[in-house]
Design a protein around this motif. Structure first.
Motif, short mmCIF file in Angstrom:
data_model
loop_
_atom_site.label_atom_id
_atom_site.label_comp_id
_atom_site.label_asym_id
_atom_site.label_seq_id
_atom_site.Cartn_x
_atom_site.Cartn_y
_atom_site.Cartn_z
N HIS A 53 -39.36 -19.64 -30.42
CA HIS A 53 -40.49 -18.60 -30.12
C HIS A 53 -41.92 -19.30 -30.69
O HIS A 53 -41.85 -19.15 -31.94
N HIS A 55 -46.38 -19.83 -29.71
CA HIS A 55 -47.41 -19.66 -28.94
C HIS A 55 -48.18 -20.72 -28.43
O HIS A 55 -49.27 -21.00 -28.18
N MET A 285 -38.99 -8.30 -29.17
CA MET A 285 -39.56 -8.38 -30.85
C MET A 285 -40.08 -6.82 -31.08
O MET A 285 -41.32 -6.43 -30.44
N ASP A 382 -43.27 -19.35 -34.50
CA ASP A 382 -44.51 -18.38 -34.10
C ASP A 382 -45.66 -19.09 -34.02
O ASP A 382 -46.78 -18.80 -34.06
ZN ZN Z 1 -45.10 -14.50 -31.33
#
Ligand code: ZN
Ligand code: RAT
Length: 447
Positions: A53, A55, A285, A382
């Motif tokens: 995961h 971005h 999440m 992340d």
């Molecule tokens: Zn995230």
């Protein structure tokens, strides 16, 4: 990074020495106590992670791809720290061009104070990894360095430095900045895989149902009538376009399931059936309290403890669905492990945002190993800015090394010696195989 490489070289030499000693003494490759740590460190350093995961965006997403020192400095984790240290007004900060925002953060967090927080040390670690100066004069040289890089080769270099084989993006089909890239068909990349992110559909339907209408689907404000089947058609068509490796949503601590809310109905009747049909996991999440301080924008979310009976209900009532779950509250971590022991269709992953600090990562990871062995995915980065994978994955390896070593020493003390092959198998499971089993990583042509 150079330090890490030197360490790998040193550890490799030690390992070769101890392997030949083991062969002479004929102990079947069982590692002696002092060799356990060096073997663990070596295996951790040389096994590539699947980053499930982030971005980040593939190179074809143009302006959405963030990299370089100004982006690193204006990461929202650092913006929140900047407001705290400087007392500056967020409105004044948002009015500045990016370069001046980065100047302000550099001055406040890196010149006027020691950058000892997790996020600010990360910037220093990135500068060091690229052989750039790390003192308070470093900013301009860093800017020239990053400006001189060509994006494609820089991306390859960064992924190699972090030893990450695959990064999973976060892709929102209702994001007006993002969806034109998908409609132009420019999105494919073997190392950047997509995720169909559904926050706007499941959490803020009232603000977004009209964007679904604008894409040609017959939905309404109450998600009544044909809406559920139309959302399902939307998911199938976006699946075909994006080839996501799972579907996902970030949820507040108040999330409940089952629920008669629009989000609850769409999850039950559209999203979960689509995931079953496509054999995709659904990622939750849970625990972000959105915009408790809206003046901080994306850095303005906080955390809340959730009632994880929502997971119990999902996992029990939908045994043919698989759920990838990360929880934001420290207080929810133990409960998540307990539910993972009850339901094999639940996979805990990562230490997210406010629990992604070495001390808490250590606590969570120890607990997970003690309760789940190797049947979890220890971390995701992340990352929002490309080079962040370098420090985030170095941190993960550094935190994991003593934890794994200690567990193997305890195991040896209890009577089962470990070999390098055992350690490699376990680390491969934690870094890769669990993700491979839960994510649909097949290339589009093989689906
Ligand atoms: Zn995230
Ligand atoms: O950690 C973060 O960067 C948060 O802003 C969130 O984006 C979170 O990771 C999420 O995916 O919702």
């Amino acid at each position: 990074m150079r330090i890490w490489r030197r360490r790998v070289q040193r550890v490799t030499t030690e390992l070769l020495k101890s392997a030949s000693q083991a062969a002479i003494s004929g102990n079947g490759g069982i590692l002696a106590g002092p060799d356990i740590s060096s073997t663990v460190e070596h295996v951790l350093a040389t096994t590539p992670f699947i980053d499930i995961h982030t971005h980040l965006f593939a190179p074809s997403f143009g302006k959405l791809v963030l990299w370089g020192i100004d982006e690193l400095l204006t990461y929202h984790y650092l913006e929140a720290e900047y407001f705290r240290h400087s007392g500056a007004s967020p409105e004044d900060y948002w009015a500045l061009p990016k370069r001046e925002q980065a100047d302000a953060i550099w001055r406040t967090l890196f010149v006027e104070t020691s950058p000892i927080s997790e996020a600010s040390r990360g910037v220093i670690a990135v500068l060091q990894a690229f052989g750039l100066p790390t003192d308070h004069t470093a900013l301009e040289e860093a800017r020239s360095f990053f400006k001189a890089q060509s994006p494609d080769s820089h991306i390859q270099r960064v992924l190699q430095m972090a030893n990450v084989s695959t990064v999973v993006m976060t892709n929102d089909p209702l994001d007006p900045d993002e969806f034109p890239f998908w409609l132009n068909g420019s999105a494919g990349h073997p190392q950047f895989r997509a995720v169909l992110r559904l926050d706007r559909i499941l959490c803020t339907w009232h603000d977004h149902w009209q964007s679904i209408v604008a894409q040609g689907y017959n939905v309404d404000a109450q998600a009544s009538g044909a809406s559920v089947s139309e959302v399902r058609r939307f998911l199938m068509e976006w699946y075909a376009r994006m080839q996501p490796v799972y579907m996902a949503c970030s949820l507040p601590p108040t999330f409940e399931f089952p629920s008669d809310s629009i989000g609850g109905r769409l999850l039950r009747d559209a999203v979960l059936p689509a995931c079953r049909e496509l054999r995709l996991a659904f990622s939750l999440m849970i625990g972000a309290r959105k915009l408790v301080n809206p003046r901080l924008r994306i850095g303005g979310d906080a955390v809340g403890r959730a009632d994880l009976r929502c997971l119990e209900n999902l996992c029990r009532d939908f045994p043919s669905n698989r759920f990838l779950v990360s929880v934001l509250s420290r207080e929810n971590q133990h409960e998540l492990c307990v539910f993972a022991r009850k339901f094999s269709n639940l996979m805990p992953f990562g230490c997210w945002w406010f629990v992604n600090n070495a001390s808490i990562v250590e606590e969570i990871t120890r607990e997970r190993i003690e309760m789940l062995g190797t049947s979890f995915i220890p971390q995701h980065s992340d990352a929002r800015v490309l080079e962040q994978v370098v420090y985030k994955w170095a941190n993960t390896r550094r935190t994991l090394a003593p934890i794994l070593s200690e567990n193997y020493r305890l195991l040896a003390g209890d009577g089962r010696g470990v070999t390098r092959a055992d350690i490699q198998r376990d680390v491969t499971r934690l870094f890769r195989s669990n993700a491979e089993a839960w994510l649909d990583l097949r290339p589009a042509a093989a689906r």
